[in-house]
Design a protein around this motif. Structure first.
Motif, PDB file in Angstrom:
ATOM      1  N   ASP A  51       6.013 -19.670  12.127  1.00 35.24           N
ATOM      2  CA  ASP A  51       6.562 -18.560  11.339  1.00 35.24           C
ATOM      3  C   ASP A  51       6.418 -17.205  12.020  1.00 35.24           C
ATOM      4  N   HIS A  52       5.327 -17.020  12.764  1.00 31.92           N
ATOM      5  CA  HIS A  52       5.072 -15.721  13.396  1.00 31.92           C
ATOM      6  C   HIS A  52       5.829 -15.539  14.710  1.00 31.92           C
ATOM      7  N   PHE A  53       6.559 -16.559  15.134  1.00 32.37           N
ATOM      8  CA  PHE A  53       7.314 -16.505  16.386  1.00 32.37           C
ATOM      9  C   PHE A  53       8.762 -16.928  16.170  1.00 32.37           C
ATOM     10  N   PRO A  54       9.544 -16.164  15.405  1.00 33.94           N
ATOM     11  CA  PRO A  54      10.941 -16.558  15.180  1.00 33.94           C
ATOM     12  C   PRO A  54      11.806 -16.430  16.437  1.00 33.94           C
ATOM     13  N   ASP A  55      11.314 -15.735  17.459  1.00 30.86           N
ATOM     14  CA  ASP A  55      12.069 -15.592  18.710  1.00 30.86           C
ATOM     15  C   ASP A  55      11.917 -16.815  19.616  1.00 30.86           C
ATOM     16  N   VAL A  56      11.001 -17.727  19.282  1.00 26.49           N
ATOM     17  CA  VAL A  56      10.800 -18.951  20.060  1.00 26.49           C
ATOM     18  C   VAL A  56      11.851 -19.968  19.637  1.00 26.49           C
ATOM     19  N   ASN A  57      12.558 -20.528  20.617  1.00 22.25           N
ATOM     20  CA  ASN A  57      13.606 -21.509  20.331  1.00 22.25           C
ATOM     21  C   ASN A  57      13.081 -22.941  20.290  1.00 22.25           C
ATOM     22  N   TYR A  58      12.159 -23.267  21.204  1.00 22.91           N
ATOM     23  CA  TYR A  58      11.627 -24.636  21.280  1.00 22.91           C
ATOM     24  C   TYR A  58      10.125 -24.601  21.512  1.00 22.91           C
ATOM     25  N   ILE A  59       9.489 -25.664  21.066  1.00 22.70           N
ATOM     26  CA  ILE A  59       8.067 -25.874  21.290  1.00 22.70           C
ATOM     27  C   ILE A  59       7.960 -27.119  22.165  1.00 22.70           C
ATOM     28  N   ILE A  60       7.150 -27.038  23.228  1.00 20.17           N
ATOM     29  CA  ILE A  60       6.968 -28.179  24.114  1.00 20.17           C
ATOM     30  C   ILE A  60       5.577 -28.761  23.878  1.00 20.17           C
ATOM     31  N   LYS A  61       5.537 -30.071  23.746  1.00 21.61           N
ATOM     32  CA  LYS A  61       4.273 -30.798  23.595  1.00 21.61           C
ATOM     33  C   LYS A  61       4.319 -31.957  24.567  1.00 21.61           C
ATOM     34  N   THR A  62       3.220 -32.171  25.294  1.00 22.18           N
ATOM     35  CA  THR A  62       3.152 -33.317  26.203  1.00 22.18           C
ATOM     36  C   THR A  62       2.144 -34.329  25.682  1.00 22.18           C
ATOM     37  N   SER A  63       2.184 -35.523  26.273  1.00 24.10           N
ATOM     38  CA  SER A  63       1.296 -36.597  25.835  1.00 24.10           C
ATOM     39  C   SER A  63      -0.134 -36.409  26.325  1.00 24.10           C
ATOM     40  N   GLU A  64      -0.361 -35.487  27.228  1.00 20.34           N
ATOM     41  CA  GLU A  64      -1.699 -35.242  27.761  1.00 20.34           C
ATOM     42  C   GLU A  64      -2.325 -34.027  27.088  1.00 20.34           C
ATOM     43  N   PRO A  65      -3.659 -34.028  26.914  1.00 22.62           N
ATOM     44  CA  PRO A  65      -4.305 -32.872  26.288  1.00 22.62           C
ATOM     45  C   PRO A  65      -4.314 -31.645  27.201  1.00 22.62           C
ATOM     46  N   PHE A  66      -4.266 -31.856  28.514  1.00 23.95           N
ATOM     47  CA  PHE A  66      -4.213 -30.748  29.461  1.00 23.95           C
ATOM     48  C   PHE A  66      -2.762 -30.606  29.900  1.00 23.95           C
ATOM     49  N   ASP A  67      -2.088 -29.701  29.293  1.00 19.28           N
ATOM     50  CA  ASP A  67      -0.645 -29.589  29.501  1.00 19.28           C
ATOM     51  C   ASP A  67      -0.317 -28.750  30.727  1.00 19.28           C
ATOM     52  N   ASP A  68       0.526 -29.306  31.563  1.00 16.58           N
ATOM     53  CA  ASP A  68       1.011 -28.614  32.744  1.00 16.58           C
ATOM     54  C   ASP A  68       2.528 -28.600  32.656  1.00 16.58           C
TER      55      ASP A  68
END
Length: 156
Positions: free
Chosen positions: A106-123
């Motif tokens: 909600d606080h980031f309406p300018d963000v179009n997509y959220i990226i999530k990876t299967s690893e806890p340490f995201d690169d």
């Protein structure tokens, strides 16, 4: 001689690192992922929408997935803004804050997509970005107390 087993255990209550994607200009999903797929060795495909159930509406967010074979990481793109909603019941409250469009962040309406990876340490550097369509990916820490945290864990 005894053999020792070492396991990497990740706490359930650890923060999740997400990537925030902002587009330079508005483009349809299919066009953005066409450019991403042409630049990267892995290919994104559309998968089942993420469903957020509100009190008065059910919100649907497009999701895309790819598998990076070299690092063995599954990458998920989730739209921040709901693509559509289904009204479950009519509000009789005077000050209802639930509307037909909702943002996951909600606080980031300018963000179009959220990226999530299967690893806890995201690169996120494994993703080659179309420079004329996307800004650099911003790291974001999601706390376990956030509602989105539980939703992401459910869809994982």
């Amino acid at each position: 001689m005894k053999t020792q087993k070492f396991t990497l255990e990740i706490e359930e209550d650890d923060e999740i690192t997400l990537g925030l994607v902002r587009l330079i200009k508005e483009v349809p999903d299919y066009e953005l992922f066409y450019h991403l797929n042409s630049l990267n060795p892995f290919k994104f495909t559309r998968i089942k929408d993420l469903l957020f159930q509100g009190t008065y509406y059910d919100y649907y967010y497009p999701r895309f997935q790819a598998f990076h074979h070299d690092s063995k990481i599954c990458i998920h793109f989730i739209a921040n803004k709901s693509s559509y909603s289904v009204q479950k019941k009519i509000s009789t409250e005077l000050f209802n804050t639930e509307v037909d469009t909702k943002y996951l962040l909600d606080h980031f309406p300018d963000v179009n997509y959220i990226i999530k990876t299967s690893e806890p340490f995201d690169d996120f550097s494994v993703i080659l970005l179309p420079e004329n369509l996307m800004f650099q990916i911003q790291d974001f820490q999601l706390s376990p107390i956030e509602e989105l945290y539980q939703l992401i864990q459910y869809y994982e």
